[in-house]
Design a protein around this motif. Sequence first.
Motif, PDB file in Angstrom:
ATOM      1  N   ILE A 104     -11.541   1.246 -25.022  1.00 55.71           N
ATOM      2  CA  ILE A 104     -11.635  -0.130 -24.533  1.00 55.71           C
ATOM      3  C   ILE A 104     -10.811  -0.302 -23.262  1.00 55.71           C
ATOM      4  O   ILE A 104     -11.240  -0.950 -22.303  1.00 55.71           O
ATOM      5  N   GLU A 105      -9.620   0.295 -23.224  1.00 57.37           N
ATOM      6  CA  GLU A 105      -8.762   0.183 -22.040  1.00 57.37           C
ATOM      7  C   GLU A 105      -9.410   0.852 -20.832  1.00 57.37           C
ATOM      8  O   GLU A 105      -9.277   0.367 -19.704  1.00 57.37           O
ATOM      9  N   ASP A 106     -10.104   1.955 -21.053  1.00 58.23           N
ATOM     10  CA  ASP A 106     -10.839   2.604 -19.963  1.00 58.23           C
ATOM     11  C   ASP A 106     -11.866   1.636 -19.378  1.00 58.23           C
ATOM     12  O   ASP A 106     -11.995   1.507 -18.155  1.00 58.23           O
ATOM     13  N   ILE A 107     -12.600   0.981 -20.247  1.00 58.96           N
ATOM     14  CA  ILE A 107     -13.656   0.063 -19.811  1.00 58.96           C
ATOM     15  C   ILE A 107     -13.064  -1.145 -19.095  1.00 58.96           C
ATOM     16  O   ILE A 107     -13.564  -1.570 -18.042  1.00 58.96           O
ATOM     17  N   LYS A 108     -11.999  -1.697 -19.611  1.00 60.41           N
ATOM     18  CA  LYS A 108     -11.351  -2.831 -18.956  1.00 60.41           C
ATOM     19  C   LYS A 108     -10.891  -2.466 -17.548  1.00 60.41           C
ATOM     20  O   LYS A 108     -10.914  -3.297 -16.638  1.00 60.41           O
ATOM     21  N   GLY A 109     -10.499  -1.228 -17.375  1.00 56.96           N
ATOM     22  CA  GLY A 109      -9.982  -0.781 -16.089  1.00 56.96           C
ATOM     23  C   GLY A 109     -11.018  -0.640 -14.997  1.00 56.96           C
ATOM     24  O   GLY A 109     -10.665  -0.536 -13.818  1.00 56.96           O
ATOM     25  N   ILE A 110     -12.305  -0.640 -15.374  1.00 54.45           N
ATOM     26  CA  ILE A 110     -13.349  -0.468 -14.342  1.00 54.45           C
ATOM     27  C   ILE A 110     -14.190  -1.740 -14.148  1.00 54.45           C
ATOM     28  O   ILE A 110     -15.120  -1.748 -13.345  1.00 54.45           O
ATOM     29  N   MET A 111     -13.856  -2.802 -14.869  1.00 51.27           N
ATOM     30  CA  MET A 111     -14.615  -4.033 -14.714  1.00 51.27           C
ATOM     31  C   MET A 111     -14.486  -4.565 -13.283  1.00 51.27           C
ATOM     32  O   MET A 111     -13.386  -4.703 -12.766  1.00 51.27           O
ATOM     33  N   GLY A 112     -15.621  -4.818 -12.670  1.00 44.43           N
ATOM     34  CA  GLY A 112     -15.629  -5.310 -11.295  1.00 44.43           C
ATOM     35  C   GLY A 112     -15.847  -4.226 -10.257  1.00 44.43           C
ATOM     36  O   GLY A 112     -16.080  -4.532  -9.084  1.00 44.43           O
ATOM     37  N   LEU A 113     -15.772  -2.943 -10.666  1.00 43.86           N
ATOM     38  CA  LEU A 113     -15.982  -1.855  -9.718  1.00 43.86           C
ATOM     39  C   LEU A 113     -17.467  -1.535  -9.572  1.00 43.86           C
ATOM     40  O   LEU A 113     -18.256  -1.767 -10.485  1.00 43.86           O
ATOM     41  N   CYS A 114     -17.845  -0.972  -8.436  1.00 44.64           N
ATOM     42  CA  CYS A 114     -19.218  -0.513  -8.238  1.00 44.64           C
ATOM     43  C   CYS A 114     -19.385   0.823  -8.958  1.00 44.64           C
ATOM     44  O   CYS A 114     -18.404   1.496  -9.305  1.00 44.64           O
ATOM     45  N   ILE A 115     -20.634   1.246  -9.173  1.00 45.63           N
ATOM     46  CA  ILE A 115     -20.878   2.431 -10.006  1.00 45.63           C
ATOM     47  C   ILE A 115     -20.314   3.705  -9.375  1.00 45.63           C
ATOM     48  O   ILE A 115     -19.902   4.612 -10.096  1.00 45.63           O
ATOM     49  N   GLU A 116     -20.282   3.784  -8.042  1.00 47.30           N
ATOM     50  CA  GLU A 116     -19.712   4.967  -7.395  1.00 47.30           C
ATOM     51  C   GLU A 116     -18.231   5.105  -7.729  1.00 47.30           C
ATOM     52  O   GLU A 116     -17.744   6.203  -8.026  1.00 47.30           O
ATOM     53  N   ASP A 117     -17.508   3.990  -7.713  1.00 43.31           N
ATOM     54  CA  ASP A 117     -16.079   4.011  -8.035  1.00 43.31           C
ATOM     55  C   ASP A 117     -15.839   4.277  -9.519  1.00 43.31           C
ATOM     56  O   ASP A 117     -14.853   4.920  -9.894  1.00 43.31           O
ATOM     57  N   ILE A 118     -16.752   3.788 -10.365  1.00 41.60           N
ATOM     58  CA  ILE A 118     -16.628   4.042 -11.808  1.00 41.60           C
ATOM     59  C   ILE A 118     -16.790   5.530 -12.094  1.00 41.60           C
ATOM     60  O   ILE A 118     -16.047   6.119 -12.887  1.00 41.60           O
ATOM     61  N   GLN A 151     -16.529  -4.087 -25.521  1.00 39.09           N
ATOM     62  CA  GLN A 151     -16.852  -3.356 -26.745  1.00 39.09           C
ATOM     63  C   GLN A 151     -18.247  -2.758 -26.668  1.00 39.09           C
ATOM     64  O   GLN A 151     -18.454  -1.572 -26.953  1.00 39.09           O
ATOM     65  N   GLY A 152     -19.215  -3.570 -26.267  1.00 35.93           N
ATOM     66  CA  GLY A 152     -20.584  -3.088 -26.159  1.00 35.93           C
ATOM     67  C   GLY A 152     -20.751  -2.034 -25.080  1.00 35.93           C
ATOM     68  O   GLY A 152     -21.496  -1.064 -25.253  1.00 35.93           O
ATOM     69  N   VAL A 153     -20.062  -2.210 -23.964  1.00 35.69           N
ATOM     70  CA  VAL A 153     -20.129  -1.225 -22.877  1.00 35.69           C
ATOM     71  C   VAL A 153     -19.544   0.101 -23.339  1.00 35.69           C
ATOM     72  O   VAL A 153     -20.126   1.170 -23.107  1.00 35.69           O
ATOM     73  N   MET A 154     -18.408   0.045 -24.025  1.00 34.25           N
ATOM     74  CA  MET A 154     -17.793   1.277 -24.538  1.00 34.25           C
ATOM     75  C   MET A 154     -18.739   2.005 -25.486  1.00 34.25           C
ATOM     76  O   MET A 154     -18.937   3.228 -25.375  1.00 34.25           O
ATOM     77  N   GLU A 155     -19.340   1.259 -26.397  1.00 33.75           N
ATOM     78  CA  GLU A 155     -20.249   1.874 -27.369  1.00 33.75           C
ATOM     79  C   GLU A 155     -21.440   2.534 -26.684  1.00 33.75           C
ATOM     80  O   GLU A 155     -21.805   3.669 -27.007  1.00 33.75           O
ATOM     81  N   SER A 156     -22.039   1.834 -25.726  1.00 29.63           N
ATOM     82  CA  SER A 156     -23.227   2.371 -25.058  1.00 29.63           C
ATOM     83  C   SER A 156     -22.874   3.538 -24.143  1.00 29.63           C
ATOM     84  O   SER A 156     -23.599   4.535 -24.085  1.00 29.63           O
ATOM     85  N   PHE A 157     -21.736   3.444 -23.438  1.00 25.41           N
ATOM     86  CA  PHE A 157     -21.308   4.545 -22.566  1.00 25.41           C
ATOM     87  C   PHE A 157     -21.019   5.801 -23.384  1.00 25.41           C
ATOM     88  O   PHE A 157     -21.423   6.904 -23.018  1.00 25.41           O
ATOM     89  N   ASN A 158     -20.303   5.643 -24.489  1.00 22.77           N
ATOM     90  CA  ASN A 158     -19.964   6.808 -25.309  1.00 22.77           C
ATOM     91  C   ASN A 158     -21.200   7.453 -25.928  1.00 22.77           C
ATOM     92  O   ASN A 158     -21.258   8.676 -26.081  1.00 22.77           O
ATOM     93  N   LYS A 159     -22.176   6.639 -26.267  1.00 11.85           N
ATOM     94  CA  LYS A 159     -23.437   7.179 -26.789  1.00 11.85           C
ATOM     95  C   LYS A 159     -24.106   8.057 -25.742  1.00 11.85           C
ATOM     96  O   LYS A 159     -24.642   9.130 -26.057  1.00 11.85           O
ATOM     97  N   THR A 160     -24.052   7.618 -24.494  1.00  5.79           N
ATOM     98  CA  THR A 160     -24.690   8.365 -23.411  1.00  5.79           C
ATOM     99  C   THR A 160     -23.909   9.619 -23.052  1.00  5.79           C
ATOM    100  O   THR A 160     -24.480  10.706 -22.938  1.00  5.79           O
ATOM    101  N   ILE A 161     -22.598   9.498 -22.881  1.00  7.27           N
ATOM    102  CA  ILE A 161     -21.829  10.667 -22.417  1.00  7.27           C
ATOM    103  C   ILE A 161     -21.724  11.748 -23.493  1.00  7.27           C
ATOM    104  O   ILE A 161     -21.437  12.907 -23.168  1.00  7.27           O
ATOM    105  N   SER A 162     -22.004  11.397 -24.744  1.00  2.00           N
ATOM    106  CA  SER A 162     -21.974  12.407 -25.813  1.00  2.00           C
ATOM    107  C   SER A 162     -23.067  13.454 -25.607  1.00  2.00           C
ATOM    108  O   SER A 162     -23.014  14.540 -26.195  1.00  2.00           O
ATOM    109  N   LYS A 163     -24.032  13.136 -24.749  1.00  4.08           N
ATOM    110  CA  LYS A 163     -25.136  14.065 -24.466  1.00  4.08           C
ATOM    111  C   LYS A 163     -24.767  15.088 -23.394  1.00  4.08           C
ATOM    112  O   LYS A 163     -25.539  15.999 -23.121  1.00  4.08           O
ATOM    113  N   TYR A 164     -23.602  14.902 -22.775  1.00  2.00           N
ATOM    114  CA  TYR A 164     -23.195  15.782 -21.672  1.00  2.00           C
ATOM    115  C   TYR A 164     -21.986  16.620 -22.095  1.00  2.00           C
ATOM    116  O   TYR A 164     -20.895  16.103 -22.308  1.00  2.00           O
TER     117      TYR A 164
END
Length: 209
Positions: free
Chosen positions: A41-55, A19-32
């Motif tokens: 939430i499902e998007d975030i669950k799907g990338i848990m454990g991945l490195c940032i390049e894969d995300i 939940q917190g990751v989704m909120e913070s990510f969406n706050k950031t990407i809204s600038k782009y």
Amino acid sequence: MNLDSIIFDLDGTLWDSTQGVMESFNKTISKYNEVKDKLTIEDIKGIMGLCIEDIALRFFPYLDKEKGLEIIKCCCEEECGHLENKGGILYDGLEETLKKLASTHKLFIVSNCQCGYIEAFFKAHGLSKYFKDYENPGRTGLTKGENIKLIIERNNLKSPIYVGDTDGDLKAARFASIPFIYARYGFGEVTGYDYAIDSFKELYKIIMP
């Protein structure tokens, strides 16, 4: 089980921060303007454990690779401050179980995250006192398996075990040549594990039968 130490994954194993990751990510990407959609939430669950390049590739396949990575790095910077203040959802019985385990075993964290993420987990929930050391690719540039080996060597561990919730966690444990406990309550689907738990509290029964 004759162990001297337990090494933990973080997301999907110790806490759920989606939940917190989704909120913070969406706050950031809204600038782009080039980012098409908000994350779920499902998007975030799907990338848990991945490195940032894969995300970056998962979320922004339509963007230039360098631009996608730039956005994800900005997301991660915002994420740590957000989680440090808001925290995440700790799995049931987490601190009670950690306290019991720490009285008999050395505890560690190895997670595929950026610098500051594990520290945010510690600060938000006051749990650093239970862990001897931790590592992540943001600090070392190494894979999860290599970081597990680094923790083992740095702390002179003789008989560790790794606890995680994804197939990547299993592969990392195998790379480090240590047993693996699958946290079935987490985000991933794993086969070929050595042991499995359906709640964090069950870990004590496996470690201290």
